[in-house]
Design a protein around this motif. Structure first.
Motif, short mmCIF file in Angstrom:
data_model
loop_
_atom_site.label_atom_id
_atom_site.label_comp_id
_atom_site.label_asym_id
_atom_site.label_seq_id
_atom_site.Cartn_x
_atom_site.Cartn_y
_atom_site.Cartn_z
N GLN A 184 0.82 -1.24 0.00
CA GLN A 184 0.00 0.00 0.00
C GLN A 184 0.85 1.28 0.00
OE1 GLN A 184 -3.55 1.08 1.21
NE2 GLN A 184 -4.38 -0.69 0.12
N GLU A 185 1.93 1.31 0.84
CA GLU A 185 2.75 2.54 0.92
C GLU A 185 3.31 2.88 -0.47
OE1 GLU A 185 2.54 -0.21 3.05
OE2 GLU A 185 4.73 -0.52 3.02
N ASP A 186 3.65 1.84 -1.25
CA ASP A 186 4.26 2.09 -2.57
C ASP A 186 3.23 2.67 -3.55
OD1 ASP A 186 6.45 0.63 -1.54
OD2 ASP A 186 5.58 -1.25 -2.25
N LEU A 187 1.94 2.43 -3.25
CA LEU A 187 0.90 2.83 -4.21
C LEU A 187 0.45 4.27 -4.04
CD1 LEU A 187 -1.37 -0.37 -4.25
CD2 LEU A 187 0.48 0.22 -5.79
N ARG A 188 0.88 4.87 -2.92
CA ARG A 188 0.40 6.22 -2.59
C ARG A 188 0.73 7.23 -3.70
NH1 ARG A 188 -1.61 6.16 2.25
NH2 ARG A 188 -0.28 4.48 2.96
N ALA A 189 1.95 7.13 -4.23
CA ALA A 189 2.39 8.16 -5.19
C ALA A 189 2.39 7.67 -6.64
CB ALA A 189 3.81 8.61 -4.80
N ILE A 190 1.59 6.65 -6.90
CA ILE A 190 1.52 6.09 -8.27
C ILE A 190 1.04 7.17 -9.24
CG2 ILE A 190 -0.04 4.60 -9.63
CD1 ILE A 190 2.41 3.23 -8.29
N THR A 191 1.68 7.26 -10.41
CA THR A 191 1.23 8.25 -11.39
C THR A 191 0.28 7.60 -12.38
OG1 THR A 191 2.98 7.79 -12.97
CG2 THR A 191 3.47 9.46 -11.29
N ARG A 192 -0.42 8.45 -13.09
CA ARG A 192 -1.35 8.02 -14.14
C ARG A 192 -0.59 7.18 -15.19
NH1 ARG A 192 -5.17 10.86 -18.29
NH2 ARG A 192 -3.65 10.52 -19.91
N GLU A 193 0.59 7.66 -15.58
CA GLU A 193 1.36 6.97 -16.63
C GLU A 193 1.79 5.58 -16.17
OE1 GLU A 193 1.27 10.28 -16.27
OE2 GLU A 193 0.24 10.23 -18.21
N GLU A 194 2.20 5.48 -14.88
CA GLU A 194 2.61 4.16 -14.37
C GLU A 194 1.42 3.20 -14.37
OE1 GLU A 194 6.14 5.23 -11.17
OE2 GLU A 194 4.07 5.80 -10.70
N ALA A 195 0.26 3.73 -13.98
CA ALA A 195 -0.94 2.88 -13.90
C ALA A 195 -1.42 2.47 -15.30
CB ALA A 195 -2.05 3.60 -13.15
N LEU A 196 -1.08 3.27 -16.30
CA LEU A 196 -1.53 2.97 -17.66
C LEU A 196 -0.60 1.99 -18.39
CD1 LEU A 196 -2.88 6.44 -18.88
CD2 LEU A 196 -4.20 4.34 -18.59
N ARG A 197 0.43 1.51 -17.68
CA ARG A 197 1.40 0.61 -18.33
C ARG A 197 1.10 -0.85 -17.94
NH1 ARG A 197 6.33 3.09 -16.44
NH2 ARG A 197 5.66 5.03 -17.40
N HIS A 198 0.16 -1.48 -18.63
CA HIS A 198 -0.16 -2.88 -18.29
C HIS A 198 0.96 -3.80 -18.78
CE1 HIS A 198 -2.23 -6.73 -18.01
NE2 HIS A 198 -3.09 -6.14 -17.21
N PRO A 199 1.32 -4.82 -17.96
CA PRO A 199 2.44 -5.67 -18.37
C PRO A 199 2.17 -6.53 -19.61
CG PRO A 199 1.44 -6.49 -16.32
CD PRO A 199 0.83 -5.15 -16.62
N ASN A 200 0.91 -6.92 -19.87
CA ASN A 200 0.67 -7.90 -20.94
C ASN A 200 -0.31 -7.48 -22.04
OD1 ASN A 200 2.20 -9.55 -19.29
ND2 ASN A 200 0.45 -10.50 -18.33
N TRP A 201 -1.16 -6.51 -21.75
CA TRP A 201 -2.23 -6.18 -22.70
C TRP A 201 -2.21 -4.70 -23.03
CZ3 TRP A 201 -5.25 -10.33 -24.22
CH2 TRP A 201 -5.32 -11.43 -23.37
N VAL A 202 -2.51 -4.37 -24.31
CA VAL A 202 -2.71 -2.96 -24.68
C VAL A 202 -4.23 -2.78 -24.81
CG1 VAL A 202 -2.27 -1.18 -26.41
CG2 VAL A 202 -0.53 -2.92 -25.93
N MET A 203 -4.80 -1.95 -23.93
CA MET A 203 -6.27 -1.84 -23.86
C MET A 203 -6.66 -0.38 -23.70
SD MET A 203 -6.91 -4.98 -21.16
CE MET A 203 -6.00 -4.28 -19.81
N GLY A 204 -7.95 -0.11 -23.69
CA GLY A 204 -8.44 1.25 -23.44
C GLY A 204 -8.03 1.71 -22.03
N GLN A 205 -8.10 3.02 -21.82
CA GLN A 205 -7.59 3.59 -20.56
C GLN A 205 -8.36 3.10 -19.33
OE1 GLN A 205 -7.28 7.87 -20.76
NE2 GLN A 205 -5.27 7.66 -21.70
N LYS A 206 -9.70 3.02 -19.44
CA LYS A 206 -10.49 2.69 -18.25
C LYS A 206 -10.16 1.29 -17.77
CE LYS A 206 -14.32 1.49 -15.82
NZ LYS A 206 -14.88 0.14 -15.58
N ILE A 207 -10.17 0.31 -18.66
CA ILE A 207 -9.89 -1.07 -18.22
C ILE A 207 -8.42 -1.22 -17.79
CG2 ILE A 207 -9.53 -1.95 -20.59
CD1 ILE A 207 -10.56 -4.65 -19.67
#
Ligand SMILES: NC(=O)C1=CN([C@@H]2O[C@H](COP(=O)(O)OP(=O)(O)OC[C@H]3O[C@@H](n4cnc5c(N)ncnc54)[C@H](OP(=O)(O)O)[C@@H]3O)[C@@H](O)[C@H]2O)C=CC1
Ligand SMILES: CC(=O)[C@@H](O)[C@H](O)COP(=O)(O)O
Ligand SMILES: [Mn+2]
Length: 388
Positions: A184-207
């Motif tokens: 949880q502590e590591d997730l506090r400062a997560i950026t939008r760009e980091e969250a949009l980087r899925h390891p396996n799939w390229v998908m729409g932003q919401k999913i």
């Protein structure tokens, strides 16, 4: 050859659906296309290429622009919810691919089923919000609900022809998202760009954000419960970071069937459209010898509370899953607009569920209008929260 209405044609699933159809000329013919209107160049290009009988753009402003640009094309242009409802009801349509994102897909899906059209369902939010109502209607109208979501497509294939009583549980695989292994502590400062980087799939932003929070898996649990008519306790989740085993079914004798393939959405899209046949090769085949080792681990529910929140809403039943979904949609939109942080997504969904618990009596049966009222309720709840 099926006559297909494609809702959400400019998105990740929409464009891959068109690719599948192009690679399999005998599979389907596009009779209607729909999009919101945020990518007008692409949508206009699709209309020129596929010459559908109807094209719907949700935004009125986009409709007027498109009308000017496509004055030489015989396609009937429509706009708004009325346009979507007209497209899914058209006489010639046989299959509706629901590839739009969010609860906006609810009314067109219900109308398509009422008109007896088979559904290739990507838009999981509709089943999360109104799964009981939709599946009941689909059974009444003898409409096929063909899952496009990769996990549900896998389960659908594993369940084929098996007696329901022989199934003990459904095991959904989760990649774990980009933050697997973090606390949880590591997730506090997560950026939008980091969250949009899925390891396996390229998908729409919401999913993609849903995959990062693991709300995607929470939504998929509820989607599976209704699609496959299982009790909440029969739905399990296991983390499988390679996304090669797309999901599994465990039978009463302890045997497990799994479906595997390269992580490429064109495979489940094609399986849904071609059902009950199989189409040709649309994606690179899985080369077992070159596969990474396949691993499985438990979900870290303390760090990622989305699965527990969804399980709670699923068990609570009635309109609670709709509240979970609507609150998540609002929270993800605000995260993408940089208005709230990553961990606030969980907080806001939890607050919405608790507030709904206090303000309503449990209603097991609900109507489409009740579900739409939940959207307004979440909107007001949100505004009240903003003013604090
Ligand atoms: N992408 C994937 O790999 C997977 C997606 N899914 C599910 O499939 C659905 C679609 O996801 P995805 O393709 O990633 O999403 P995208 O954001 O890539 O695409 C969404 C599509 O829906 C259209 N749209 C949005 N709002 C409206 C509206 N009001 N009226 C008409 N069209 C609208 C968009 O049009 P415009 O371009 O004009 O905005 C776009 O064509 C979601 O429910 C998702 O959970 C499930 C499994 C995998
Ligand atoms: C491709 C697909 O079906 C997505 O729903 C995918 O499963 C997302 O991956 P996660 O397992 O990270 O949610
Ligand atoms: Mn999925």
């Amino acid at each position: 050859m099926k006559n297909i209405v494609l809702l959400g044609s400019t998105g990740s699933i929409g464009t891959q659906t068109l690719d599948v159809i192009e690679k399999n000329p005998g599979l389907g013919r596009i009779c209607a296309l729909a999009a919101r209107g945020s990518q007008l160049d692409l949508f206009a290009e699709q209309i020129r290429k596929y010459r559908p009988s109807i094209a719907v753009v949700y935004e009125e402003e986009a409709y007027w622009k498109l009308k000017q640009r496509l004055s030489d094309v015989p396609t009937r242009l429509l706009w708004g919810m009325q346009g979507l409802l007209e497209a899914v009801s058209m006489e010639e349509a046989e299959l509706v691919v629901t590839a739009l994102v969010g609860m906006i897909g609810l009314e067109p899906t219900v109308r398509a089923i009422q008109c007896g059209k088979d559904i290739a369902l990507a838009n999981k939010e509709t089943l999360v919000c109104a799964g009981e109502l939709i599946m009941k209607l689909a059974r009444q109208k003898r409409v096929a609900m063909l899952p496009v979501d990769s996990e549900h497509g896998a389960i659908f294939q594993c369940l084929d022809q098996k007696p329901a009583a022989a199934v003990s549980s459904i095991i959904l695989t989760a990649s774990g998202g980009p933050f697997r292994g973090k606390k949880q502590e590591d997730l506090r400062a997560i950026t939008r760009e980091e969250a949009l980087r899925h390891p396996n799939w390229v998908m729409g932003q919401k999913i993609t954000i849903d995959s990062a929070t693991l709300f995607n898996k929470g939504l998929e649990m509820i989607e599976a419960r209704w699609l496959f008519d299982k009790r909440p306790e029969q739905i399990q989740v296991v983390v499988h970071p390679q996304s090669i085993v797309h999901s599994m079914v465990e039978f009463t004798d302890g045997s497990i069937l799994a479906q595997m393939g390269t992580p490429d959405m064109r495979l489940p899209i094609e399986a849904a459209i071609a059902y009950p046949s199989r189409g040709g090769q649309v994606a690179p085949p899985l080369e077992l010898i070159h596969c990474p080792p396949l691993t499985f681990e438990a979900v870290d529910e303390e760090t990622f509370p989305a699965v527990a929140l969804a399980r709670h809403a699923m068990k609570r039943g009635g309109l609670f899953p709709a509240v979970l979904n609507a609150a998540n949609e609002k929270a993800v939109a605000e995260f993408l607009q940089l208005r709230i942080g990553f961990l606030d997504i969980y907080r806001r969904v939890e607050e919405a569920l608790s507030a709904f618990e206090r303000c309503t009596v449990r209603r097991d049966a609900y109507t489409l209008e009740d579900v739409l009222d939940v959207v307004s309720w979440v909107e007001s709840f949100w505004k009240a929260g903003d003013s604090h």
